[in-house]
Design a protein around this motif. Sequence first.
Motif, PDB file in Angstrom:
ATOM      1  N   THR A 340     -18.216 -28.658 -30.922  1.00  0.00           N
ATOM      2  CA  THR A 340     -19.555 -28.546 -31.487  1.00  0.00           C
ATOM      3  C   THR A 340     -20.411 -29.721 -31.032  1.00  0.00           C
ATOM      4  OG1 THR A 340     -18.881 -29.728 -33.494  1.00  0.00           O
ATOM      5  CG2 THR A 340     -18.711 -27.327 -33.529  1.00  0.00           C
ATOM      6  N   ASP A 341     -21.711 -29.489 -30.983  1.00  0.00           N
ATOM      7  CA  ASP A 341     -22.644 -30.584 -30.697  1.00  0.00           C
ATOM      8  C   ASP A 341     -23.812 -30.498 -31.655  1.00  0.00           C
ATOM      9  OD1 ASP A 341     -25.081 -29.243 -29.397  1.00  0.00           O
ATOM     10  OD2 ASP A 341     -23.461 -28.468 -28.144  1.00  0.00           O
ATOM     11  N   ALA A 342     -24.558 -31.597 -31.776  1.00  0.00           N
ATOM     12  CA  ALA A 342     -25.653 -31.694 -32.731  1.00  0.00           C
ATOM     13  C   ALA A 342     -26.990 -31.283 -32.143  1.00  0.00           C
ATOM     14  CB  ALA A 342     -25.744 -33.127 -33.271  1.00  0.00           C
ATOM     15  N   GLY A 343     -27.027 -30.855 -30.884  1.00  0.00           N
ATOM     16  CA  GLY A 343     -28.283 -30.464 -30.282  1.00  0.00           C
ATOM     17  C   GLY A 343     -29.008 -31.650 -29.666  1.00  0.00           C
ATOM     18  N   PRO A 344     -30.082 -31.412 -28.928  1.00  0.00           N
ATOM     19  CA  PRO A 344     -30.811 -32.503 -28.263  1.00  0.00           C
ATOM     20  C   PRO A 344     -31.374 -33.502 -29.271  1.00  0.00           C
ATOM     21  CG  PRO A 344     -31.494 -30.357 -27.428  1.00  0.00           C
ATOM     22  CD  PRO A 344     -30.658 -30.100 -28.637  1.00  0.00           C
ATOM     23  N   ARG A 345     -31.313 -34.752 -28.925  1.00  0.00           N
ATOM     24  CA  ARG A 345     -31.902 -35.778 -29.773  1.00  0.00           C
ATOM     25  C   ARG A 345     -32.804 -36.709 -28.963  1.00  0.00           C
ATOM     26  NH1 ARG A 345     -26.503 -39.447 -30.993  1.00  0.00           N
ATOM     27  NH2 ARG A 345     -26.237 -40.305 -28.896  1.00  0.00           N
ATOM     28  N   GLY A 346     -33.042 -36.363 -27.737  1.00  0.00           N
ATOM     29  CA  GLY A 346     -33.897 -37.177 -26.877  1.00  0.00           C
ATOM     30  C   GLY A 346     -33.874 -36.632 -25.472  1.00  0.00           C
ATOM     31  N   PRO A 347     -34.496 -37.322 -24.529  1.00  0.00           N
ATOM     32  CA  PRO A 347     -34.488 -36.863 -23.131  1.00  0.00           C
ATOM     33  C   PRO A 347     -33.070 -36.744 -22.601  1.00  0.00           C
ATOM     34  CG  PRO A 347     -36.097 -38.614 -23.455  1.00  0.00           C
ATOM     35  CD  PRO A 347     -35.263 -38.558 -24.703  1.00  0.00           C
ATOM     36  N   ALA A 348     -32.799 -35.626 -21.931  1.00  0.00           N
ATOM     37  CA  ALA A 348     -31.453 -35.399 -21.407  1.00  0.00           C
ATOM     38  C   ALA A 348     -31.196 -36.271 -20.197  1.00  0.00           C
ATOM     39  CB  ALA A 348     -31.277 -33.937 -21.024  1.00  0.00           C
ATOM     40  N   PRO A 349     -30.052 -36.992 -20.168  1.00  0.00           N
ATOM     41  CA  PRO A 349     -29.722 -37.795 -18.991  1.00  0.00           C
ATOM     42  C   PRO A 349     -29.239 -36.920 -17.862  1.00  0.00           C
ATOM     43  CG  PRO A 349     -27.933 -37.881 -20.558  1.00  0.00           C
ATOM     44  CD  PRO A 349     -29.015 -37.071 -21.209  1.00  0.00           C
ATOM     45  N   LEU A 350     -29.003 -37.576 -16.746  1.00  0.00           N
ATOM     46  CA  LEU A 350     -28.480 -36.815 -15.624  1.00  0.00           C
ATOM     47  C   LEU A 350     -27.144 -36.188 -15.969  1.00  0.00           C
ATOM     48  CD1 LEU A 350     -29.383 -39.177 -12.664  1.00  0.00           C
ATOM     49  CD2 LEU A 350     -30.561 -37.098 -13.422  1.00  0.00           C
ATOM     50  N   GLY A 351     -26.331 -36.901 -16.740  1.00  0.00           N
ATOM     51  CA  GLY A 351     -25.081 -36.333 -17.235  1.00  0.00           C
ATOM     52  C   GLY A 351     -24.081 -36.066 -16.135  1.00  0.00           C
ATOM     53  N   LEU A 352     -23.055 -35.316 -16.557  1.00  0.00           N
ATOM     54  CA  LEU A 352     -22.007 -34.946 -15.617  1.00  0.00           C
ATOM     55  C   LEU A 352     -22.446 -33.749 -14.795  1.00  0.00           C
ATOM     56  CD1 LEU A 352     -18.617 -35.115 -17.534  1.00  0.00           C
ATOM     57  CD2 LEU A 352     -19.087 -36.057 -15.287  1.00  0.00           C
ATOM     58  N   PRO A 353     -22.269 -33.785 -13.513  1.00  0.00           N
ATOM     59  CA  PRO A 353     -22.590 -32.590 -12.731  1.00  0.00           C
ATOM     60  C   PRO A 353     -21.580 -31.493 -13.027  1.00  0.00           C
ATOM     61  CG  PRO A 353     -21.521 -34.232 -11.339  1.00  0.00           C
ATOM     62  CD  PRO A 353     -21.749 -34.892 -12.667  1.00  0.00           C
ATOM     63  N   ALA A 354     -22.070 -30.255 -12.973  1.00  0.00           N
ATOM     64  CA  ALA A 354     -21.165 -29.124 -13.200  1.00  0.00           C
ATOM     65  C   ALA A 354     -20.144 -29.060 -12.083  1.00  0.00           C
ATOM     66  CB  ALA A 354     -21.965 -27.822 -13.258  1.00  0.00           C
ATOM     67  N   ARG A 355     -18.944 -28.650 -12.428  1.00  0.00           N
ATOM     68  CA  ARG A 355     -17.906 -28.536 -11.414  1.00  0.00           C
ATOM     69  C   ARG A 355     -18.287 -27.454 -10.410  1.00  0.00           C
ATOM     70  NH1 ARG A 355     -13.936 -26.235 -13.449  1.00  0.00           N
ATOM     71  NH2 ARG A 355     -14.759 -25.890 -15.514  1.00  0.00           N
ATOM     72  N   PRO A 356     -17.946 -27.651  -9.130  1.00  0.00           N
ATOM     73  CA  PRO A 356     -18.330 -26.667  -8.119  1.00  0.00           C
ATOM     74  C   PRO A 356     -17.800 -25.286  -8.500  1.00  0.00           C
ATOM     75  CG  PRO A 356     -17.484 -28.659  -7.081  1.00  0.00           C
ATOM     76  CD  PRO A 356     -17.228 -28.802  -8.551  1.00  0.00           C
ATOM     77  N   GLY A 357     -18.677 -24.283  -8.405  1.00  0.00           N
ATOM     78  CA  GLY A 357     -18.258 -22.914  -8.670  1.00  0.00           C
ATOM     79  C   GLY A 357     -18.178 -22.571 -10.128  1.00  0.00           C
ATOM     80  N   GLY A 358     -18.508 -23.510 -11.052  1.00  0.00           N
ATOM     81  CA  GLY A 358     -18.401 -23.214 -12.469  1.00  0.00           C
ATOM     82  C   GLY A 358     -19.490 -22.271 -12.929  1.00  0.00           C
ATOM     83  N   HIS A 359     -19.189 -21.445 -13.896  1.00  0.00           N
ATOM     84  CA  HIS A 359     -20.156 -20.495 -14.421  1.00  0.00           C
ATOM     85  C   HIS A 359     -20.172 -20.528 -15.934  1.00  0.00           C
ATOM     86  CE1 HIS A 359     -21.167 -18.664 -10.560  1.00  0.00           C
ATOM     87  NE2 HIS A 359     -19.888 -18.769 -10.267  1.00  0.00           N
ATOM     88  N   GLY A 360     -19.940 -21.709 -16.536  1.00  0.00           N
ATOM     89  CA  GLY A 360     -20.137 -21.880 -17.962  1.00  0.00           C
ATOM     90  C   GLY A 360     -19.336 -20.931 -18.817  1.00  0.00           C
ATOM     91  N   LEU A 361     -20.059 -20.145 -19.606  1.00  0.00           N
ATOM     92  CA  LEU A 361     -19.417 -19.251 -20.572  1.00  0.00           C
ATOM     93  C   LEU A 361     -18.518 -18.228 -19.891  1.00  0.00           C
ATOM     94  CD1 LEU A 361     -22.390 -18.617 -23.020  1.00  0.00           C
ATOM     95  CD2 LEU A 361     -20.477 -20.190 -23.285  1.00  0.00           C
ATOM     96  N   ILE A 362     -18.895 -17.775 -18.697  1.00  0.00           N
ATOM     97  CA  ILE A 362     -18.061 -16.786 -18.006  1.00  0.00           C
ATOM     98  C   ILE A 362     -16.679 -17.358 -17.729  1.00  0.00           C
ATOM     99  CG2 ILE A 362     -17.781 -15.491 -15.862  1.00  0.00           C
ATOM    100  CD1 ILE A 362     -20.772 -15.128 -15.775  1.00  0.00           C
ATOM    101  N   GLY A 363     -16.636 -18.611 -17.235  1.00  0.00           N
ATOM    102  CA  GLY A 363     -15.343 -19.224 -16.959  1.00  0.00           C
ATOM    103  C   GLY A 363     -14.511 -19.411 -18.205  1.00  0.00           C
ATOM    104  N   MET A 364     -15.144 -19.854 -19.321  1.00  0.00           N
ATOM    105  CA  MET A 364     -14.395 -20.042 -20.561  1.00  0.00           C
ATOM    106  C   MET A 364     -13.860 -18.712 -21.090  1.00  0.00           C
ATOM    107  SD  MET A 364     -16.423 -23.056 -22.624  1.00  0.00           S
ATOM    108  CE  MET A 364     -18.094 -22.432 -22.418  1.00  0.00           C
ATOM    109  N   ARG A 365     -14.662 -17.670 -21.001  1.00  0.00           N
ATOM    110  CA  ARG A 365     -14.192 -16.354 -21.477  1.00  0.00           C
ATOM    111  C   ARG A 365     -13.027 -15.842 -20.642  1.00  0.00           C
ATOM    112  NH1 ARG A 365     -19.880 -15.169 -22.467  1.00  0.00           N
ATOM    113  NH2 ARG A 365     -20.222 -15.075 -24.712  1.00  0.00           N
ATOM    114  N   GLU A 366     -13.110 -16.042 -19.323  1.00  0.00           N
ATOM    115  CA  GLU A 366     -12.021 -15.586 -18.454  1.00  0.00           C
ATOM    116  C   GLU A 366     -10.725 -16.336 -18.770  1.00  0.00           C
ATOM    117  OE1 GLU A 366     -11.804 -13.084 -16.144  1.00  0.00           O
ATOM    118  OE2 GLU A 366     -13.666 -12.507 -17.120  1.00  0.00           O
ATOM    119  N   ARG A 367     -10.823 -17.616 -19.052  1.00  0.00           N
ATOM    120  CA  ARG A 367      -9.617 -18.401 -19.364  1.00  0.00           C
ATOM    121  C   ARG A 367      -9.022 -17.969 -20.695  1.00  0.00           C
ATOM    122  NH1 ARG A 367      -8.896 -22.493 -15.872  1.00  0.00           N
ATOM    123  NH2 ARG A 367     -10.669 -23.039 -14.542  1.00  0.00           N
TER     124      ARG A 367
END
Length: 396
Positions: A340-367
């Motif tokens: 869980t997360d608390a939602g945005p609380r300020g400007p989003a940083p650059l953060g972690l880049p997505a892993r190559p070929g990742g598709h977010g929810l699709i990948g989690m559902r497939e796993r």
Amino acid sequence: MKWRHLLSSAASRNRFPRPLDWLIAMVVGTFAVTEELTGGSDLPERPILALWVAGGVAAAVLVLVRRRWPLTTMTIYWCASLVIFLYDGYPAAWQWYVQLIFFFTVCAEVPLRSPRGVLGVALTALFLHGMAISVPVTSNAEYAIGIVMAAIAGGAGLAVRRYQQFANAADERSELLAARSELLAREAVAEERTRLARELHDIVAHSVSVMVMQAGGVRLMLRPDQVKERETLAVIEETGRGAVEELRRMLGLLRGPEVDGLTPQPGLARLDDLVEQVRGAGLTVKVDIEGDPAPLPAGLDLSAYRIIQEALTNTLKHAGSTDATIKISYRPTELRLTITDAGPRGPAPLGLPARPGGHGLIGMRERAALFKGTLTTGPRPGGGYTVQAALPLTPR
């Protein structure tokens, strides 16, 4: 294409009389019959009144089916009116109004620059001229009124046609976007499944290699007289080595140039490294373990790690620097993950880049689906987002 066939079928169905067509036809028929029976305004006495009443009813029938055959019904009505004009029949007001309805329909259903559209304009102009010949025109103002009424009817028809074209174009774009989205989703699922196969290969190959080595160790420990057992174990070793070799060939088809086959596959034991990495990107993470941690199958352990990794990556991408909680619940029959997360609380940083070929929810559902588990995602009532996965544990 399928969507074009559906649109054309829908357009054909819309040409059949609708409730509004029935209402207009009833109004036309009632107006025409009433004007003929009451004499209207300055109408002379009809020699055969029943014939004029029948003509009003017939005009109402043509109005009812005008959208299915716009130019045909207009032509039939125009020819009947021409006969009246030639034989000195005094035209009634309802005849001009009916002609305007047909003109509106032709402009709405037929391209104005096409031969049929030009014919519709010409017939309306000749109809107006015929009425002027049959009924003496005292001033040019009456002509002007007739022209303005025809222009209004034609303009309204053109506006309706333009609206229908915009609506059809919007439907086509929606169909194309839906088809493109479905295709992209299928490609994403296929890509995620390929990534899963690449990641699980090393686990399967390692397990088979261990089996082969154990079989070889047992074979060396047998007594000289245990010939049958030695032969059986030798077959197991040979089959296992062949299986490992085939797995390596299969991986050669799946593995991309960016994949390093020597990199060990992570699991929940390396979760601390992942947490430190996302903390360095600006995410405040809390880890909560519920139950007694138990050894997990290698494939399930890898998928659990990847689900948490993808959930945290999505949090950094969409919520930025915020608070997140990872809860891992070890239960007798399942492993439950809640991120869980608390939602945005300020400007989003650059953060972690997505892993190559990742598709977010699709990948989690497939796993999750790979281990017959479930994945539930959605916004939290108080703000933020929740990802929850339930992965069944196979009894050992």
